[in-house]
Design an enzyme around this catalytic site. Sequence first.
Site, mmCIF file in Angstrom:
data_model
loop_
_atom_site.group_PDB
_atom_site.id
_atom_site.type_symbol
_atom_site.label_atom_id
_atom_site.label_comp_id
_atom_site.label_asym_id
_atom_site.label_seq_id
_atom_site.Cartn_x
_atom_site.Cartn_y
_atom_site.Cartn_z
ATOM 1 N N SER A 94 -35.691 -26.054 -10.907
ATOM 2 C CA SER A 94 -35.710 -27.458 -11.310
ATOM 3 C C SER A 94 -36.307 -28.287 -10.185
ATOM 4 O O SER A 94 -36.222 -27.912 -9.011
ATOM 5 C CB SER A 94 -34.284 -27.952 -11.598
ATOM 6 O OG SER A 94 -34.258 -29.359 -11.768
ATOM 7 N N TYR A 139 -25.557 -29.170 -8.467
ATOM 8 C CA TYR A 139 -26.616 -28.692 -9.365
ATOM 9 C C TYR A 139 -27.929 -28.554 -8.601
ATOM 10 O O TYR A 139 -28.597 -27.506 -8.660
ATOM 11 C CB TYR A 139 -26.806 -29.649 -10.551
ATOM 12 C CG TYR A 139 -28.012 -29.265 -11.381
ATOM 13 C CD1 TYR A 139 -28.013 -28.091 -12.134
ATOM 14 C CD2 TYR A 139 -29.163 -30.060 -11.373
ATOM 15 C CE1 TYR A 139 -29.125 -27.709 -12.864
ATOM 16 C CE2 TYR A 139 -30.280 -29.672 -12.099
ATOM 17 C CZ TYR A 139 -30.258 -28.507 -12.843
ATOM 18 O OH TYR A 139 -31.368 -28.125 -13.544
#
Length: 254
Positions: A139, A152
């Site tokens: 990501s 995250y």
Amino acid sequence: MPATLFITGATSGFGEACARRFAEAGWSLVITGRRAERLQALAEELSAKTAVLPLVVDVRDRAAMEAAVAGLPERFARLRGLINNAGLALGTDPAPSCDLDDWDTMVDTNIKGLMYSTRLLLSRLIAYGRGAGIVNLGSVAGHWPYPGSHVYGATKAFVRQFSLNLRNDLVGTGVRVTDLEPGMCESEFSLVRFDGDQARYDATYAGAEPIQPADIAETVYWILNQPAHININSLELMPVSQTWAGFAVDRTRG
């Protein structure tokens, strides 16, 4: 014997889109997920196009993953590709007020689950040799920090570094490794992160023309179909509407 692609987290989002894209191209598929009904429905749909083996398994469960991989039928043994897609983000609260259980779940899924599937399938990918490949779903959060990303983003930074280090260990085997790093994408991923808040989900993507799961699937297909001598080390992509602008500045002390 046809080559096989192993996809984790295939019951929604990127994983489901990848399964559809590769089935169209005739790749044999092993698809995994925790939701049995969804997985079986997808397998039945795609079996009209290619051979599909659904495995109801949680990537966080090491023993279950070991058993699933050890029990792969010979029909699906010749592994050409692995898409480590299973992953999630939970919550957007700042670190001091977040749920520690959410942190555990993100680490167990995004890091340990990826480790388990990779390590357990490496010997099969090496046996395939030139042309085999691993695509790890990272990501932009692994590069670019933002409020509420804390663990995250840290797990996706792990995905990036693990992918780069793995390439070093696989030199000479012909196995390629890619860290694919999407930005804003519209999928069930965000609905999970927002704890099912549909209004918040809708507001996040309104007018933004975000990346769609089918876009990611097409990108993964391109990566795994590059000539055998080419490795895409990492690939970051965002919708045109998204940038890195917006450094936070505290002005309360001025």
